[in-house]
Scaffold this motif. Structure first.
Motif, PDB file in Angstrom:
ATOM      1  N   ALA A  85      -8.282  -3.623  -0.778  1.00 54.33           N
ATOM      2  CA  ALA A  85      -8.768  -4.792  -1.509  1.00 54.33           C
ATOM      3  C   ALA A  85      -7.609  -5.577  -2.102  1.00 54.33           C
ATOM      4  O   ALA A  85      -6.524  -5.039  -2.329  1.00 54.33           O
ATOM      5  N   ILE A  86      -7.862  -6.868  -2.350  1.00 56.95           N
ATOM      6  CA  ILE A  86      -6.865  -7.756  -2.950  1.00 56.95           C
ATOM      7  C   ILE A  86      -7.461  -8.379  -4.204  1.00 56.95           C
ATOM      8  O   ILE A  86      -8.614  -8.823  -4.196  1.00 56.95           O
ATOM      9  N   PHE A  87      -6.670  -8.452  -5.249  1.00 54.45           N
ATOM     10  CA  PHE A  87      -7.046  -9.155  -6.478  1.00 54.45           C
ATOM     11  C   PHE A  87      -6.039 -10.277  -6.697  1.00 54.45           C
ATOM     12  O   PHE A  87      -4.829 -10.022  -6.702  1.00 54.45           O
ATOM     13  N   GLY A  88      -6.532 -11.492  -6.855  1.00 58.91           N
ATOM     14  CA  GLY A  88      -5.654 -12.642  -7.034  1.00 58.91           C
ATOM     15  C   GLY A  88      -5.677 -13.601  -5.873  1.00 58.91           C
ATOM     16  O   GLY A  88      -5.168 -14.715  -5.974  1.00 58.91           O
ATOM     17  N   ALA A  89      -6.263 -13.221  -4.750  1.00 53.72           N
ATOM     18  CA  ALA A  89      -6.426 -14.082  -3.586  1.00 53.72           C
ATOM     19  C   ALA A  89      -7.540 -13.481  -2.716  1.00 53.72           C
ATOM     20  O   ALA A  89      -7.654 -12.252  -2.636  1.00 53.72           O
ATOM     21  N   PRO A  90      -8.351 -14.309  -2.078  1.00 59.77           N
ATOM     22  CA  PRO A  90      -8.359 -15.777  -2.121  1.00 59.77           C
ATOM     23  C   PRO A  90      -8.920 -16.360  -3.418  1.00 59.77           C
ATOM     24  O   PRO A  90      -8.767 -17.540  -3.678  1.00 59.77           O
ATOM     25  N   GLU A 107      -5.292 -15.057 -12.962  1.00 57.18           N
ATOM     26  CA  GLU A 107      -3.993 -14.756 -13.561  1.00 57.18           C
ATOM     27  C   GLU A 107      -3.936 -13.312 -14.062  1.00 57.18           C
ATOM     28  O   GLU A 107      -2.853 -12.753 -14.223  1.00 57.18           O
ATOM     29  N   ASP A 108      -5.102 -12.702 -14.295  1.00 58.69           N
ATOM     30  CA  ASP A 108      -5.149 -11.317 -14.770  1.00 58.69           C
ATOM     31  C   ASP A 108      -5.513 -10.352 -13.647  1.00 58.69           C
ATOM     32  O   ASP A 108      -6.212  -9.367 -13.862  1.00 58.69           O
ATOM     33  N   HIS A 109      -5.017 -10.637 -12.438  1.00 60.02           N
ATOM     34  CA  HIS A 109      -5.401  -9.834 -11.271  1.00 60.02           C
ATOM     35  C   HIS A 109      -5.008  -8.367 -11.411  1.00 60.02           C
ATOM     36  O   HIS A 109      -5.736  -7.474 -10.954  1.00 60.02           O
ATOM     37  N   ALA A 110      -3.892  -8.083 -12.056  1.00 62.42           N
ATOM     38  CA  ALA A 110      -3.472  -6.688 -12.219  1.00 62.42           C
ATOM     39  C   ALA A 110      -4.435  -5.930 -13.128  1.00 62.42           C
ATOM     40  O   ALA A 110      -4.803  -4.785 -12.853  1.00 62.42           O
ATOM     41  N   ARG A 112      -8.985   8.872  -4.063  1.00 60.04           N
ATOM     42  CA  ARG A 112      -7.668   8.627  -4.650  1.00 60.04           C
ATOM     43  C   ARG A 112      -7.384   7.137  -4.485  1.00 60.04           C
ATOM     44  O   ARG A 112      -7.809   6.514  -3.505  1.00 60.04           O
ATOM     45  N   VAL A 113      -6.677   6.564  -5.443  1.00 62.73           N
ATOM     46  CA  VAL A 113      -6.472   5.118  -5.481  1.00 62.73           C
ATOM     47  C   VAL A 113      -5.004   4.807  -5.715  1.00 62.73           C
ATOM     48  O   VAL A 113      -4.337   5.492  -6.501  1.00 62.73           O
ATOM     49  N   GLY A 114      -4.508   3.781  -5.042  1.00 68.70           N
ATOM     50  CA  GLY A 114      -3.136   3.319  -5.231  1.00 68.70           C
ATOM     51  C   GLY A 114      -3.101   1.830  -5.511  1.00 68.70           C
ATOM     52  O   GLY A 114      -3.880   1.062  -4.926  1.00 68.70           O
ATOM     53  N   LEU A 115      -2.208   1.402  -6.408  1.00 63.23           N
ATOM     54  CA  LEU A 115      -2.090  -0.005  -6.795  1.00 63.23           C
ATOM     55  C   LEU A 115      -0.643  -0.453  -6.735  1.00 63.23           C
ATOM     56  O   LEU A 115       0.267   0.286  -7.110  1.00 63.23           O
ATOM     57  N   ASN A 116      -0.446  -1.689  -6.300  1.00 58.04           N
ATOM     58  CA  ASN A 116       0.876  -2.308  -6.374  1.00 58.04           C
ATOM     59  C   ASN A 116       0.693  -3.817  -6.400  1.00 58.04           C
ATOM     60  O   ASN A 116      -0.241  -4.354  -5.800  1.00 58.04           O
ATOM     61  N   ALA A 162      -0.026  -5.560 -16.356  1.00 61.81           N
ATOM     62  CA  ALA A 162      -1.215  -5.073 -17.074  1.00 61.81           C
ATOM     63  C   ALA A 162      -0.858  -4.342 -18.356  1.00 61.81           C
ATOM     64  O   ALA A 162      -1.749  -3.804 -19.021  1.00 61.81           O
ATOM     65  N   GLU A 163       0.419  -4.332 -18.720  1.00 62.47           N
ATOM     66  CA  GLU A 163       0.867  -3.555 -19.876  1.00 62.47           C
ATOM     67  C   GLU A 163       0.154  -3.998 -21.147  1.00 62.47           C
ATOM     68  O   GLU A 163      -0.009  -5.191 -21.410  1.00 62.47           O
ATOM     69  N   GLY A 164      -0.278  -3.016 -21.923  1.00 65.58           N
ATOM     70  CA  GLY A 164      -1.006  -3.301 -23.148  1.00 65.58           C
ATOM     71  C   GLY A 164      -2.508  -3.238 -22.964  1.00 65.58           C
ATOM     72  O   GLY A 164      -3.247  -2.959 -23.900  1.00 65.58           O
ATOM     73  N   PHE A 165      -2.953  -3.473 -21.713  1.00 65.74           N
ATOM     74  CA  PHE A 165      -4.387  -3.454 -21.426  1.00 65.74           C
ATOM     75  C   PHE A 165      -4.846  -2.127 -20.827  1.00 65.74           C
ATOM     76  O   PHE A 165      -6.045  -1.891 -20.703  1.00 65.74           O
ATOM     77  N   VAL A 166      -3.890  -1.283 -20.438  1.00 61.46           N
ATOM     78  CA  VAL A 166      -4.234  -0.010 -19.811  1.00 61.46           C
ATOM     79  C   VAL A 166      -3.400   1.111 -20.422  1.00 61.46           C
ATOM     80  O   VAL A 166      -2.358   0.867 -21.035  1.00 61.46           O
ATOM     81  N   GLU A 167      -3.885   2.324 -20.231  1.00 58.32           N
ATOM     82  CA  GLU A 167      -3.155   3.513 -20.677  1.00 58.32           C
ATOM     83  C   GLU A 167      -2.651   4.260 -19.451  1.00 58.32           C
ATOM     84  O   GLU A 167      -3.410   4.472 -18.494  1.00 58.32           O
TER      85      GLU A 167
END
Length: 409
Positions: free
Chosen positions: A146-151, A155-158, A190-194, A243-248
């Protein structure tokens, strides 16, 4: 060798796709030997790797076309924005998720039973992505990309990707608790993000998104998924910075990643922080001195004085994004003028459209002092105790409040 996930052509002896990080070999569930992706039997012990019908079952034909699984309101947004983004570089967050050891889960099961086990897991993964307006760009039998931020630009896609990952883990966990009693198996994902840049080449009328990765964006997201333990979520520092500050998170330190010369700093996503706004995220790093806005503060203080005199007040603060509306409110509710007052706050967020009555729920959680880790029993006790303390006549409203908080009757 063509990658079964992203269709990229790889060299003949490749074990992982050099574009998305997907495994290009099938591991025997009996002896652990690596085999060709198309192998039906292990080349070392003869174990059946894919039972007849299971390979086709993993294709999950019901998810073959994006139109079949993308909600109508998101489909409309995607099609309306495609002309503006095609050919553009976009900063996005990639999410990879798959079912760990899916072949072992499906061993000795007929195709219909395999569908009954796999479909709900994939559906829960996709529902989590769509809830935060991400786009599922690829569906395989045992996972999604999946993609967040397009299409659809955000701005808060992360943040959205992180929340979607947490949401799908929780949903699959609940599903696993159901099927472990009926089927004797416990599906885990299991999930991976970048995060990084991609170029959106085209968005088809069938809602397929054709894009090319800039640098290692998709590659690293796939690697995070491969490194993750069942039930966990791994992310790179690229995503954490956004995403710093919004996640642990929990730092796992630098980890060697196949295909890269230097180790990569990896973090495990453990939860969402209570922070909902940029202001609250900035507070953790320290606020700058507040200057100006004397006129606006004076108006708000007059409203406070009226409220203190038992004349209820409503104040609307309107302004462009970033002009300091949240900071102005923060200064008021932290001033000496409200000492001894009960302050209850709630907020709306752009990704909260799929959560009914989200601001109302936040308001009630604040008033009843409900914490994120409270179980159903604790929530029931807090609601009941404080509500009846206010007025015994409110007791008939208790079931509605419990339902709003997702507490079973």
């Amino acid at each position: 060798m063509k990658c079964p996930r992203c269709q990229t052509a790889n060299v003949a002896n490749a074990a992982f796709c050099d574009a998305c990080g997907a495994r290009l070999e099938t591991v025997c569930p009996k002896c652990g030997e690596a085999n060709r992706p198309t192998a039906k039997f292990c080349n070392q012990c003869g174990q059946a790797i894919r039972e007849p019908g299971i390979a086709s079952s993993l294709k999950l034909k019901k998810f073959a076309e994006p139109k079949s699984y993308i909600p109508a309101h998101l489909a409309q947004k995607i099609l309306s924005s495609r002309g503006a983004i095609e050919g553009e570089r976009k900063l996005v967050t990639n999410l990879f998720a798959d079912i760990k050891s899916s072949l072992e889960l499906l061993a000795d099961r007929d195709p219909e039973e395999a569908h009954n086990l796999m479909d709900p897991v994939v559906e829960r993964m996709m529902d989590a992505v769509h809830r935060y307006e991400g786009t599922v760009s690829e569906v395989r039998g045992d996972g999604i990309m999946a993609i967040f931020g397009a299409p659809i630009a955000h701005e808060d896609h992360a943040q959205r990707a992180c929340y979607a990952a947490l949401n799908m883990q929780a949903a699959v966990q609940r599903y696993s608790e159901e099927v472990i009693h009926t089927h004797g198996v416990k599906p885990q994902i299991r999930v991976g993000l970048n995060s990084g840049e991609v170029v959106v080449r085209a968005v088809g009328s069938d809602l397929r998104v054709d894009y090319s990765t800039v640098g290692r964006t998709t590659h690293l997201a796939g690697r995070m998924e491969q490194l993750a333990d069942p039930g966990s979520i791994l992310m790179t520092a690229n995503t954490l910075r956004l995403a710093e500050g919004f996640v642990e998170v929990r730092s796992l330190g630098p980890i060697p990643v196949k295909g890269l010369d230097a180790p990569v700093e990896v973090f495990e996503l453990t939860g969402a922080s209570p922070v909902r706004s940029r202001l609250h995220a900035a507070m953790a790093r320290g606020l700058t001195p507040f200057v100006g806005r004397e006129t606006e503060l004076a108006q708000l203080y007059r409203a406070l004085d009226q409220a203190a005199a038992s004349h209820g007040q409503v104040v609307a603060i309107v302004g462009e994004a970033g002009v300091g509306k949240s900071r102005l409110v923060w200064e008021v509710v932290h001033s000496h003028r409200v000492e001894g007052w009960v302050i209850v706050q709630a907020s709306s967020v752009s990704y909260g459209k799929a959560t009914p009555y989200l601001p109302t729920r936040d308001f009630l959680k604040g008033y009843f002092q409900i914490e994120t880790n409270d179980d159903h029993r604790a929530i029931r006790e807090k609601l009941t105790g404080k509500l009846l303390t206010l007025d015994r006549g409110l007791e008939p409203h208790l079931p509605a409040l419990l339902e709003l908080m997702d507490v079973p009757a």
